[in-house]
Scaffold this motif. Sequence first.
Motif, PDB file in Angstrom:
ATOM      1  N   ASP A 173      -4.727   2.466  -1.402  1.00 17.87           N
ATOM      2  CA  ASP A 173      -5.384   1.219  -1.032  1.00 17.87           C
ATOM      3  C   ASP A 173      -5.224   0.221  -2.170  1.00 17.87           C
ATOM      4  O   ASP A 173      -5.974   0.244  -3.144  1.00 17.87           O
ATOM      5  CB  ASP A 173      -6.862   1.505  -0.751  1.00 17.87           C
ATOM      6  CG  ASP A 173      -7.602   0.245  -0.340  1.00 17.87           C
ATOM      7  OD1 ASP A 173      -6.942  -0.787  -0.135  1.00 17.87           O
ATOM      8  OD2 ASP A 173      -8.836   0.300  -0.242  1.00 17.87           O
ATOM      9  N   SER A 174      -4.240  -0.637  -2.046  1.00 18.19           N
ATOM     10  CA  SER A 174      -3.967  -1.626  -3.081  1.00 18.19           C
ATOM     11  C   SER A 174      -4.079  -3.026  -2.496  1.00 18.19           C
ATOM     12  O   SER A 174      -4.191  -3.196  -1.281  1.00 18.19           O
ATOM     13  CB  SER A 174      -2.559  -1.399  -3.663  1.00 18.19           C
ATOM     14  OG  SER A 174      -2.463  -0.095  -4.218  1.00 18.19           O
ATOM     15  N   LYS A 191      -7.314   0.131  -8.198  1.00 11.09           N
ATOM     16  CA  LYS A 191      -6.394  -0.640  -7.357  1.00 11.09           C
ATOM     17  C   LYS A 191      -5.226  -1.211  -8.174  1.00 11.09           C
ATOM     18  O   LYS A 191      -5.382  -1.605  -9.328  1.00 11.09           O
ATOM     19  CB  LYS A 191      -7.125  -1.813  -6.694  1.00 11.09           C
ATOM     20  CG  LYS A 191      -8.360  -1.438  -5.893  1.00 11.09           C
ATOM     21  CD  LYS A 191      -7.978  -0.831  -4.571  1.00 11.09           C
ATOM     22  CE  LYS A 191      -9.186  -0.666  -3.673  1.00 11.09           C
ATOM     23  NZ  LYS A 191     -10.195   0.278  -4.168  1.00 11.09           N
ATOM     24  N   SER A 208      -1.495  -7.344   2.219  1.00 12.15           N
ATOM     25  CA  SER A 208      -0.978  -6.007   2.498  1.00 12.15           C
ATOM     26  C   SER A 208      -1.819  -5.306   3.554  1.00 12.15           C
ATOM     27  O   SER A 208      -2.896  -5.769   3.927  1.00 12.15           O
ATOM     28  CB  SER A 208      -0.958  -5.188   1.202  1.00 12.15           C
ATOM     29  OG  SER A 208      -2.225  -5.225   0.567  1.00 12.15           O
ATOM     30  N   VAL A 210      -3.925  -2.464   4.314  1.00 10.27           N
ATOM     31  CA  VAL A 210      -5.342  -2.105   4.393  1.00 10.27           C
ATOM     32  C   VAL A 210      -6.224  -3.347   4.310  1.00 10.27           C
ATOM     33  O   VAL A 210      -7.168  -3.505   5.078  1.00 10.27           O
ATOM     34  CB  VAL A 210      -5.706  -1.115   3.266  1.00 10.27           C
ATOM     35  CG1 VAL A 210      -7.212  -0.893   3.213  1.00 10.27           C
ATOM     36  CG2 VAL A 210      -4.977   0.208   3.465  1.00 10.27           C
ATOM     37  N   ASP A 251       0.834  -1.211   0.000  1.00  5.70           N
ATOM     38  CA  ASP A 251       0.000   0.000   0.000  1.00  5.70           C
ATOM     39  C   ASP A 251       0.863   1.253   0.000  1.00  5.70           C
ATOM     40  O   ASP A 251       0.633   2.195  -0.762  1.00  5.70           O
ATOM     41  CB  ASP A 251      -0.918   0.018   1.239  1.00  5.70           C
ATOM     42  CG  ASP A 251      -1.983  -1.061   1.162  1.00  5.70           C
ATOM     43  OD1 ASP A 251      -2.079  -1.722   0.118  1.00  5.70           O
ATOM     44  OD2 ASP A 251      -2.711  -1.242   2.151  1.00  5.70           O
ATOM     45  N   GLU A 252       1.856   1.255   0.862  1.00  3.06           N
ATOM     46  CA  GLU A 252       2.761   2.404   0.964  1.00  3.06           C
ATOM     47  C   GLU A 252       3.520   2.622  -0.338  1.00  3.06           C
ATOM     48  O   GLU A 252       3.638   3.746  -0.834  1.00  3.06           O
ATOM     49  CB  GLU A 252       3.744   2.158   2.106  1.00  3.06           C
ATOM     50  CG  GLU A 252       4.875   3.146   2.210  1.00  3.06           C
ATOM     51  CD  GLU A 252       5.972   2.677   3.150  1.00  3.06           C
ATOM     52  OE1 GLU A 252       7.072   3.247   3.090  1.00  3.06           O
ATOM     53  OE2 GLU A 252       5.739   1.729   3.927  1.00  3.06           O
TER      54      GLU A 252
END
Length: 350
Positions: A56-57, A131, A77, A79, A50-51
């Motif tokens: 939000d992936s 995403k 990951s 989230v 995500d980072e």
Amino acid sequence: MSEVRFIDRVEEIRALRGWCSSFRYVPLYLYGPEGCGKTRLLRELVKRFDELMGGDSIAIYVDALEGRDIGRALMTSGVLAKSVDIAKLGLRVVSDLIARNIPVGQALSQSLSLIVDEVARRVYGRVLHDKYVLIVVDDVTRAVGLDKIEWYVKWVFELMNKLQEEYRPRAINVIVSTSEGLSLDLISRHRHASIKLLWNLSREAFKELFTELKPPQNLDFEEVWRLLGGNPGKLVELATWHQWSLNRMIEEYRVRLFKHLSEVKERGLINELKMLVDDITEAEEVHSREMRNLIRLLEEKNLVIYKYWTTLTGKEFKKPNPELGIGRYYAWQTPLYREILREIVSQALS
């Protein structure tokens, strides 16, 4: 022992982020020596996904070798990990396969489409167009078998294109990893994957890990480097299983390798093995059927590995290094194997 701090691999993380930033059409087939850090790198990529991707992936990691514990076999990951019990979700997906006594990791590795579908439907209402999606299947060759690896990679290739068409995310990519060198001959026949090499740690990063593990003061780093050649898995093994005793580690591997020497003798390849342990670069220039048979046998035993592929970072692989057993095309997975075999071959021929 708690998990060791993730060290270095800055360029590799950057390269993987770049790979995942767009749809690549083919899976990434990541290979390298056993213990070189593929698993830790890929798990770190999933944790930071995500980072790294700026939002939000979705990143899903499958340990294809895990036999029973679905919590260990599957991770996601940040989230996504906070929004769904991924272990329960995974169990719903593969419960029928597990009931047929198929190991958890193998079942998950064959159910990627169902996992993505469950995540998309239950968490995101099937809306994935904003995403980045990543699926990682770790140690896949040993899980599905060498005889099925061609089929598996082609299946993953077709699957990721199907999922891209169905869900229309920004990008969906799949990374599969292996330390089984013989699988490269099979995968490289086709255009279903992009093959990249991950090697052991650099000398500087290896020394940082060595210090992090708090070795005894009388242990010579130079000797550890000479025997392990930057392999982080073997260094952790030295620190934990062998309690920093190089002698104990050498003796254990001597017992393992002696069995392989018997097979080499039976095939009449002992002289070729002597050439290979003395100088792998010179041995590569011996274009005989016997040398080819020996190298293939050692690849099968995960003792040597073909290294003449582009690295993950896109840099040219290091030049031959006799000290570490690195030739032009092949290298010992760790110098430890070469050193032990050199000793027992010398004894066998004396």
